[in-house]
Scaffold this motif. Structure first.
Motif, PDB file in Angstrom:
ATOM      1  N   GLY A  39       0.804  -1.225   0.000  1.00 24.99           N
ATOM      2  CA  GLY A  39       0.000   0.000   0.000  1.00 24.99           C
ATOM      3  C   GLY A  39       0.830   1.265   0.000  1.00 24.99           C
ATOM      4  N   TYR A  40       2.149   1.123   0.145  1.00 22.76           N
ATOM      5  CA  TYR A  40       3.029   2.296   0.106  1.00 22.76           C
ATOM      6  C   TYR A  40       2.900   3.022  -1.217  1.00 22.76           C
ATOM      7  N   ILE A  41       2.507   2.288  -2.269  1.00 22.92           N
ATOM      8  CA  ILE A  41       2.393   2.908  -3.592  1.00 22.92           C
ATOM      9  C   ILE A  41       1.297   3.970  -3.607  1.00 22.92           C
ATOM     10  N   LYS A  42       0.361   3.899  -2.657  1.00 26.52           N
ATOM     11  CA  LYS A  42      -0.673   4.930  -2.574  1.00 26.52           C
ATOM     12  C   LYS A  42      -0.071   6.299  -2.291  1.00 26.52           C
ATOM     13  N   HIS A  43       1.104   6.318  -1.637  1.00 23.18           N
ATOM     14  CA  HIS A  43       1.773   7.600  -1.385  1.00 23.18           C
ATOM     15  C   HIS A  43       2.184   8.269  -2.694  1.00 23.18           C
ATOM     16  N   PHE A  44       2.305   7.470  -3.757  1.00 28.58           N
ATOM     17  CA  PHE A  44       2.759   8.019  -5.032  1.00 28.58           C
ATOM     18  C   PHE A  44       1.597   8.333  -5.968  1.00 28.58           C
ATOM     19  N   MET A  45       0.364   7.977  -5.572  1.00 31.12           N
ATOM     20  CA  MET A  45      -0.757   8.019  -6.510  1.00 31.12           C
ATOM     21  C   MET A  45      -1.526   9.336  -6.477  1.00 31.12           C
ATOM     22  N   GLY A  46      -1.489  10.052  -5.386  1.00 33.41           N
ATOM     23  CA  GLY A  46      -2.315  11.253  -5.293  1.00 33.41           C
ATOM     24  C   GLY A  46      -3.745  10.900  -4.937  1.00 33.41           C
ATOM     25  N   PRO A  47      -4.572  11.922  -4.693  1.00 32.85           N
ATOM     26  CA  PRO A  47      -5.925  11.662  -4.193  1.00 32.85           C
ATOM     27  C   PRO A  47      -6.921  11.203  -5.263  1.00 32.85           C
ATOM     28  N   VAL A  48      -6.732  11.614  -6.532  1.00 30.03           N
ATOM     29  CA  VAL A  48      -7.734  11.307  -7.562  1.00 30.03           C
ATOM     30  C   VAL A  48      -7.258  10.099  -8.364  1.00 30.03           C
TER      31      VAL A  48
END
Lengths: 228, 103
Positions: free
Chosen positions: A136-145
Motif C-alpha cells: 500500500g506504500y504505492i498509494k503515497h505516489f498516486m495522489g488523491p484522484v
C-alpha cells in the motif's frame, strides 16, 4: 581549507604521504569525525551520572532537544526513527566543524560524502514506508484522484528522485563555498579577515547540518503518515 | 548552548532551515526530469520528444513541491499562532511532559 585551490597543504596530505595509502582527504576527515564521536561515546558511557555535568550535559541538551523536536513533528512513531536521525545531525555537525580548524578540510565539502548520506536517507525512508504500509506504500505516489494516478506517479517519482539530489547539492554547495571563502579571505587578510567569518560560518554550518536532519525528518514523516 | 534554547532547537534555526529548503527542490526536480527524459530517449530512440515532455514534468514537479512546502509552512505558522492564542499553557505542558518521558 578548500581542497579545490592549488595545492592546499592539509594534515591529511601529510598523513597520506606518511601512510602511502593514496586516499582522498575527505576520507581522512570523515575518519577523524568518527574517531571524535566514538571517543566521546565511550568516555561518556563509562561515567554516566544521574546529574549530568560537562560533556554529558551538552549531549543531553542536543539529543533531548532533538528528540522533543522529532516527537513534536512526527508523533510517537518518531521515537522509532530517532536513532537514525540524531547521529545524522551530530555526525554532519562534527564533520562541518572540522572544516573550521586551520589545516583541516570538512568531509562534507566533497560531493561523495554527501551523496552517500543522501542515498542512505533515500533508501531508509522508502524502507520505513514499505515496512509500515507493505504494498500500500504505492498509494503515497498516486495522489488523491484515481484517474490522475498515472500522471501523479510520474510526478512523484521525479519528486522523490530529486530529494537525494537536492540534499546532496545543498550541503555540498554551502560547506564547500564556506571553505573556499575562508581560504580566500585568509589570502587577502590573514587572521583579521577570517576571524569575523568564523562566527558566521559556525552559524551556517550548524544550520546546514540541521537542515539535513530536518529534511530527513520531513521525508520520514511523509512515508510514515497515511497517504492522503 | 546558542542553538538550543530551553532544551529544543532555537526558533531561528527552525526558521532558517524551513526557508532555506524551498529553492533547491525546484532546481533538483527540473534536472531529474531532464536526466530522465534524456536517458529514456537514448534507450527508446525517440530523440527529442521524451526529453521535452520529461523536462516539462520536472518543472511542474518542482513548482508543485515549492507550493506544497509553502502550504506546509503556512499551516505550521497558523497552528502556532492558534496555539499561543488559545491553549498556550496546555501546549507547553504537553511538550514538557513528552520531553521528560523520553529521558
Amino acid at each position: 581549507m578548500a581542497a579545490g585551490l592549488a595545492h592546499p597543504l592539509t594534515y591529511s596530505v601529510i598523513l597520506d604521504d606518511a601512510l602511502g595509502l593514496h586516499l582522498p582527504p575527505h576520507v581522512y576527515y570523515m575518519w577523524l569525525a568518527m574517531i571524535i564521536l566514538f571517543t566521546c561515546a565511550f568516555v561518556l558511557r563509562g561515567r554516566l551520572q544521574l546529574v549530568p555535568g560537562g560533556l554529558q550535559n551538552v549531549f543531553e541538551t542536543v539529543v533531548g532537544g532533538l528528540e522533543d523536536f522529532v516527537v513534536l513533528n512526527i508523533g510517537e512513531e518518531g521515537r522509532k526513527v530517532f536513532p537514525f536521525l540524531c547521529p545524522m545531525f551530530i555526525f554532519i555537525l562534527v564533520m562541518n566543524y572540522i572544516g573550521l580548524i586551520p589545516g583541516c578540510d570538512a568531509a562534507t565539502a566533497n560531493v561523495n560524502t554527501n551523496a552517500a548520506m543522501a542515498l542512505t536517507v533515500f533508501v531508509y525512508y522508502n524502507y520505513i514506508g514499505i515496512k509500515k504500509w507493505g504494498f500500500g506504500y504505492i498509494k503515497h505516489f498516486m495522489g488523491p484522484v484515481i484517474f490522475l494516478a498515472p500522471l501523479m506517479l510520474v510526478l512523484e517519482i521525479v519528486s522523490h528522485l530529486a530529494r537525494p539530489l537536492s540534499l546532496t547539492l545543498r550541503l555540498f554547495g554551502n560547506i564547500r563555498g564556506e571553505e573556499i571563502v575562508l581560504v580566500l579571505l585568509f589570502i587577502l587578510a590573514p587572521v583579521v579577515g577570517t576571524l569575523p567569518m568564523y562566527f558566521l560560518f559556525i552559524l551556517g554550518k550548524t544550520i546546514q547540518a540541521f537542515i539535513f536532519f530536518m529534511l530527513t525528518m520531513i521525508y520520514l514523516k511523509g512515508s510514515l503518515e497515511h497517504a492522503h | 548552548m546558542f542553538f538550543f534554547r530551553r532544551d529544543k532547537p532555537s526558533e531561528a534555526m527552525v526558521l532558517f532551515g524551513n526557508v532555506a529548503t524551498i529553492g533547491m527542490q525546484l532546481v533538483a526536480a527540473t534536472f531529474i526530469g531532464l536526466a530522465m527524459g534524456y536517458f529514456l530517449d537514448k534507450w527508446l530512440g525517440t530523440e527529442p520528444w521524451l526529453l521535452i515532455i520529461f523536462l516539462l514534468l520536472g518543472i511542474v514537479t518542482g513548482f508543485r513541491d515549492v507550493y506544497r512546502e509553502a502550504m506546509r509552512l503556512q499551516r505550521g505558522a497558523e497552528a502556532e499562532s492558534a496555539g499561543t492564542r488559545g491553549a498556550g499553557t496546555k501546549d507547553d505542558d504537553a511538550r514538557g511532559g513528552s520531553g521528560r518521558q523520553g529521558k
